[in-house]
Design a protein around this motif. Structure first.
Motif, short mmCIF file in Angstrom:
data_model
loop_
_atom_site.label_atom_id
_atom_site.label_comp_id
_atom_site.label_asym_id
_atom_site.label_seq_id
_atom_site.Cartn_x
_atom_site.Cartn_y
_atom_site.Cartn_z
N THR A 1 0.86 -1.19 0.00
CA THR A 1 0.00 0.00 0.00
C THR A 1 0.90 1.24 0.00
O THR A 1 2.12 1.12 -0.01
N GLY A 2 0.26 2.40 0.05
CA GLY A 2 1.02 3.65 0.11
C GLY A 2 1.22 4.08 1.55
O GLY A 2 1.13 3.26 2.47
N THR B 1 3.30 7.01 4.44
CA THR B 1 4.66 7.40 4.79
C THR B 1 5.45 6.25 5.42
O THR B 1 6.66 6.18 5.28
N LEU C 1 -5.78 6.16 -3.70
CA LEU C 1 -6.62 6.42 -2.53
C LEU C 1 -6.55 7.89 -2.12
O LEU C 1 -7.01 8.27 -1.06
N ILE D 1 -1.20 1.38 8.66
CA ILE D 1 -2.47 1.56 9.37
C ILE D 1 -2.48 3.02 9.79
O ILE D 1 -1.47 3.53 10.29
N MET E 1 -6.26 10.22 8.20
CA MET E 1 -6.21 9.73 6.82
C MET E 1 -7.27 10.40 5.94
O MET E 1 -7.00 10.78 4.81
N ARG F 1 -6.41 12.71 2.74
CA ARG F 1 -6.91 12.37 1.40
C ARG F 1 -7.98 13.33 0.92
O ARG F 1 -8.61 13.07 -0.11
N ALA G 1 -7.13 1.39 6.85
CA ALA G 1 -6.09 0.61 6.17
C ALA G 1 -6.64 0.21 4.80
O ALA G 1 -7.83 -0.11 4.69
N PHE G 2 -5.82 0.29 3.77
CA PHE G 2 -6.21 -0.07 2.39
C PHE G 2 -7.39 0.73 1.85
O PHE G 2 -8.05 0.28 0.93
C1 BG6 Z 1 -2.04 4.28 3.31
C2 BG6 Z 1 -2.48 2.89 3.43
O1 BG6 Z 1 -1.46 4.50 2.11
O2 BG6 Z 1 -1.19 4.54 4.41
C3 BG6 Z 1 -3.27 2.80 4.65
O3 BG6 Z 1 -3.26 2.49 2.33
C4 BG6 Z 1 -2.66 3.42 5.88
O4 BG6 Z 1 -3.50 1.45 4.85
C5 BG6 Z 1 -1.87 4.66 5.60
O5 BG6 Z 1 -3.64 3.80 6.80
C6 BG6 Z 1 -0.92 5.00 6.73
O6 BG6 Z 1 -0.14 6.09 6.38
P1 BG6 Z 1 1.14 6.50 7.17
O7 BG6 Z 1 1.63 7.72 6.44
O8 BG6 Z 1 0.68 6.85 8.56
O9 BG6 Z 1 2.08 5.39 7.15
#
Ligand code: BG6
Length: 255
Positions: free
Chosen positions: A63-64, A66, A93, A156, A162, A166, A185-186
């Motif tokens: 997934t994407g 940070t 996303l 997560i 999130m 987004r 998540a996802f």
């Molecule tokens: C997203 C994932 O890209 O990153 C999610 O699809 C997740 O599953 C999110 O909640 C978490 O982002 P970070 O930046 O806190 O690692």
């Protein structure tokens, strides 16, 4: 003292493993909320875990986010991924390009000498586009590979962090509020009991697909994510957690 620290983490790892019924828990020292370098350490631990799993021709879906971007960043060039295939778990996303699954997937594949396929789908995806795009040959091929993934790595997030990141629309924010969303998540948003409150419409892996995948690794750290981690694992679809001391300590405190 160093060994005591290691031992301390071992106890913490066992406790979290038992509480959430996981196969493996890996904790790195520090708290990525207060010290950004801890996220890189988290990434390093995730890289070693992934490399330990990469025996012959695996399909890895990512997934994407940070945390996942830190995994790709901390990967040193190797040829351990030769013969393996890297794919994004789901379509766009709403992330910035450097945090998108496509970007992370390509970087990981390049560093590990693996192959990759990307998903180019509009983001967000309308209902009509959804139905026609899954019939596009290029998209179809990638989706087919995603279904064969044997390793998934994902982040997560806290639900509202999130949704705001987004730039979710007002009606989505309202839905998350009334549904008391806690984690994400996802592109799935969950309440504190792990029930789905909302799902971002995009192509790729669906939550139920995770049950058939052998290794599903969550990478999430920082004390502020403890409630989100807890909420996500309530529906229990991932079997490995790579986290930091900050999140792990807060997780146990909350029990
Ligand atoms: C997203 C994932 O890209 O990153 C999610 O699809 C997740 O599953 C999110 O909640 C978490 O982002 P970070 O930046 O806190 O690692």
């Amino acid at each position: 003292p160093y060994f005591e620290e290691l031992r301390g983490f071992r106890d913490l790892e066992i406790k979290i493993k038992q509480t959430f019924d996981l196969e493996r828990v890996i904790i790195t020292p520090g708290d990525s909320d207060t010290d950004p370098w801890v996220k890189d350490e988290l990434g390093k631990r995730a890289v070693s875990f992934l490399q330990s799993q990469l025996n012959n021709k695996q399909t890895v879906a990512v997934t994407g986010g940070t945390s996942m971007a830190a995994v790709a960043k901390m990967m040193a060039p190797t040829d351990l991924g030769k013969g393996s295939m890297f794919v994004p778990a789901r379509g766009g996303l709403g992330e910035r390009v450097e945090n998108q699954a496509n970007t992370i997937c390509a970087e990981m594949a390049n560093k590990m000498k693996g192959d990759y396929r990307l998903l180019y789908v509009p983001d967000p995806l309308s209902e009509e586009t959804y139905h026609s795009i899954i019939e596009e040959p290029g998209v179809k091929e990638t989706l087919h590979i995603i279904k064969q993934a044997n390793i998934v790595m994902h982040g997560i997030g806290d639900a509202f962090t999130m949704a705001k990141r987004r730039k979710a629309e007002k009606n989505v924010l309202e839905k998350l509020e009334s549904g008391k969303a806690v984690s994400e998540a996802f592109g799935y948003y969950f309440d504190q009991n792990g029930r789905i409150v909302h799902k971002v419409r995009t192509v790729g892996m669906q939550l139920e697909d995770l049950s058939h995948i052998k290794t599903v690794v969550a990478i999430a750290g920082g004390h502020s994510k403890a409630k989100a981690i807890q909420s996500y694992f309530r529906q229990g679809k991932s079997n490995v957690l790579i986290t930091d001391e900050g999140a792990a300590t807060a997780l146990i405190k909350d029990l």
